[in-house]
Scaffold this motif. Sequence first.
Motif, PDB file in Angstrom:
ATOM      1  N   ASP A  20       0.766  -1.098  -0.157  1.00 49.89           N
ATOM      2  CA  ASP A  20      -0.077  -0.055  -0.070  1.00 49.89           C
ATOM      3  C   ASP A  20       0.952   1.232  -0.066  1.00 49.89           C
ATOM      4  N   ARG A  21       2.182   1.059   0.170  1.00 52.00           N
ATOM      5  CA  ARG A  21       3.109   2.448   0.128  1.00 52.00           C
ATOM      6  C   ARG A  21       2.646   3.299  -1.214  1.00 52.00           C
ATOM      7  N   THR A  22       2.525   4.478  -0.970  1.00 54.65           N
ATOM      8  CA  THR A  22       2.430   5.579  -1.805  1.00 54.65           C
ATOM      9  C   THR A  22       3.205   6.608  -1.526  1.00 54.65           C
ATOM     10  N   PHE A  23       4.253   6.839  -2.474  1.00 52.60           N
ATOM     11  CA  PHE A  23       5.319   7.751  -2.377  1.00 52.60           C
ATOM     12  C   PHE A  23       4.876   9.412  -2.662  1.00 52.60           C
ATOM     13  N   PHE A  24       5.506  10.142  -1.810  1.00 50.11           N
ATOM     14  CA  PHE A  24       5.257  11.535  -2.255  1.00 50.11           C
ATOM     15  C   PHE A  24       6.624  12.427  -1.918  1.00 50.11           C
ATOM     16  N   ASN A  25       6.830  13.659  -2.503  1.00 47.01           N
ATOM     17  CA  ASN A  25       8.108  14.418  -2.076  1.00 47.01           C
ATOM     18  C   ASN A  25       7.659  15.856  -1.971  1.00 47.01           C
ATOM     19  N   ARG A  26       8.459  16.360  -1.337  1.00 47.34           N
ATOM     20  CA  ARG A  26       8.013  17.791  -1.065  1.00 47.34           C
ATOM     21  C   ARG A  26       8.933  18.774  -2.056  1.00 47.34           C
ATOM     22  N   ASN A  27       8.356  19.469  -2.999  1.00 52.65           N
ATOM     23  CA  ASN A  27       9.304  19.966  -4.013  1.00 52.65           C
ATOM     24  C   ASN A  27       8.708  21.462  -4.305  1.00 52.65           C
ATOM     25  N   PHE A  28       9.475  22.089  -5.001  1.00 52.52           N
ATOM     26  CA  PHE A  28       8.865  23.377  -5.517  1.00 52.52           C
ATOM     27  C   PHE A  28       9.503  23.313  -7.115  1.00 52.52           C
ATOM     28  N   HIS A  29       8.952  24.437  -7.806  1.00 50.66           N
ATOM     29  CA  HIS A  29       9.499  24.394  -9.447  1.00 50.66           C
ATOM     30  C   HIS A  29      10.076  25.814  -9.437  1.00 50.66           C
ATOM     31  N   VAL A  30      11.009  25.754 -10.411  1.00 49.68           N
ATOM     32  CA  VAL A  30      11.304  27.090 -10.817  1.00 49.68           C
ATOM     33  C   VAL A  30      11.209  27.213 -12.310  1.00 49.68           C
ATOM     34  N   GLU A  31      10.424  27.932 -12.785  1.00 50.06           N
ATOM     35  CA  GLU A  31       9.969  27.732 -14.532  1.00 50.06           C
ATOM     36  C   GLU A  31      10.820  29.093 -14.998  1.00 50.06           C
ATOM     37  N   PRO A  32      12.177  28.906 -15.482  1.00 51.94           N
ATOM     38  CA  PRO A  32      12.874  30.343 -15.840  1.00 51.94           C
ATOM     39  C   PRO A  32      12.094  31.198 -16.805  1.00 51.94           C
ATOM     40  N   THR A  33      11.135  30.601 -17.778  1.00 50.72           N
ATOM     41  CA  THR A  33      10.417  31.492 -18.477  1.00 50.72           C
ATOM     42  C   THR A  33       9.261  30.632 -18.964  1.00 50.72           C
ATOM     43  N   ASN A  34       8.201  31.460 -19.418  1.00 55.57           N
ATOM     44  CA  ASN A  34       6.949  30.937 -20.030  1.00 55.57           C
ATOM     45  C   ASN A  34       6.977  31.297 -21.400  1.00 55.57           C
ATOM     46  N   VAL A  35       7.934  31.578 -22.055  1.00 47.04           N
ATOM     47  CA  VAL A  35       8.130  32.055 -23.376  1.00 47.04           C
ATOM     48  C   VAL A  35       8.963  30.893 -23.837  1.00 47.04           C
ATOM     49  N   CYS A  36       8.709  30.472 -25.302  1.00 45.99           N
ATOM     50  CA  CYS A  36       9.596  29.518 -25.969  1.00 45.99           C
ATOM     51  C   CYS A  36       9.620  29.689 -27.368  1.00 45.99           C
ATOM     52  N   LEU A  37      10.748  29.353 -27.908  1.00 44.12           N
ATOM     53  CA  LEU A  37      11.034  29.541 -29.115  1.00 44.12           C
ATOM     54  C   LEU A  37      10.667  28.347 -30.072  1.00 44.12           C
ATOM     55  N   TYR A  38      10.213  27.291 -29.765  1.00 40.80           N
ATOM     56  CA  TYR A  38       9.688  26.220 -29.971  1.00 40.80           C
ATOM     57  C   TYR A  38       8.123  26.469 -30.403  1.00 40.80           C
ATOM     58  N   THR A  39       7.390  25.721 -31.221  1.00 45.14           N
ATOM     59  CA  THR A  39       6.181  25.804 -31.348  1.00 45.14           C
ATOM     60  C   THR A  39       5.041  24.361 -31.342  1.00 45.14           C
ATOM     61  N   CYS A  40       5.456  23.880 -30.178  1.00 40.95           N
ATOM     62  CA  CYS A  40       4.629  22.600 -29.780  1.00 40.95           C
ATOM     63  C   CYS A  40       3.271  23.053 -29.900  1.00 40.95           C
TER      64      CYS A  40
END
Length: 395
Positions: A63-83
């Motif tokens: 039944d073990r269910t893993f989780f971690n304590r983290n945070f994100h750094v998103e350097p930019t929300n602009v991108c030269l690719y066009t997905c």
Amino acid sequence: MVTPGPESILRDTKLPRHLRAAAQKVVDGERLTPADGLMLYEEASLGYLGALANHVRERMHGDRTFFNRNFHVEPTNVCLYTCTFCSYSRRMKKREDGWEYTMDEMLDIVKQYDGKPVTEVHIVGGVLPQYDVPFYTELFRQIKAHRPELHIKALTPVEYHYIFKKAKISYEDGMRLMKEAGLDSMPGGGAEIFADEIRDQIAGGKCSGEQWLRIHEIWHELGGRSNATMLYGHIENYGHRIDHLEKLRALQDKTGGFQTYIPLKFRNENNELSHLPESTVIEDLRNYAIGRLYLDNFDHVKAYWPMIGRTTAQLSLAFGVDDLDGTIDDTTRIYSMAGGEQHPAMSTEDLVKMIRAVGRQPIERDTLYGIIEDFTDVEFASDKEYRGYTALPVV
Ligand code: V47
Ligand code: SF4
């Protein structure tokens, strides 16, 4: 937790023989073939897949269910690719509306977590020319100088391919530089769907599926660990999904460097594929289950709750998932912009209670799955506060 096992499937004489044979393979620990995988996607019911995937999940982790304590750094929300599936890519035309953090701004985000019990920073965002090899190596160095024990899980082959090409260095030399600078592991993003015929349409111009796999292989050869994702529920078909899983399984046989498989459900807001409907919850759960059954050499399958939602994340724990990402603390925008959780933050207490509510054992882990604390019986301060009805004395 008591859940129906696979016995009823094996005994069900009304079930087509090939479905019973695939179930027998799973129970015997035998590997599914690509034809088996495709057949499961095309024919298997949610109940069948859930019973088998849960059997495997409990065989591996109970039944073990893993989780971690983290945070994100998103350097930019602009991108030269066009997905076409990405809500970041549209911002290139109105670049001034987005953010492009400097190194100091990113370090300030890291410093906001000083004294908080987070163990991991997850760094990923758009691709822009100013974020190059010298920038990222310096960023990693400065994070490590400030907080050496914080695990840096950063960038994907999409960024690495771009910055190494620009620096005219090989993948091998580039990944070595990243390791020396403090990179601890690689997240699973940028994988999308490996097959060229789909990748060219949704993620044209960025690293190919082959290059994505090669960069992970090199990182594993350097002793690093990484994750793997699959972006599903857009224009791909089941054959493309199995091709993707097969390539991950084959590389894992070779290196053993993957830790976790994370299916990512395509979300359809604010991107060029908004006309496509999103997959149903049933399909999401079937997809988790097939991932668990097919990737017999992956230790973990993770649900990313900001994208899938809290309720489906809870349900996924009965469909092969053994890991939930993470406390996050409102530091990612990739999914809120695409239709996921608007404010993806969860306290440790919320996450623990979410896991306990479906009868599983919450275990805090570090990025490499070292166990930090078993939260099964931990009491929180708020548990002691009485929030019920108190009868007043009748006078
Ligand atoms: O690579 C972008 C995906 C990924 C959309 O390794 C979208 O621990 C759905 O990889 N709908 C980045 N998905 C996130 C990622 C990740 C997340 C959590 C944990 C880990 C890990 C990795 O997000 C991108 C892309 O595949 N994505 N736009 C969208 N509209
Ligand atoms: Fe850029 Fe990644 Fe979005 Fe593609 S998915 S446009 S590479 S941020």
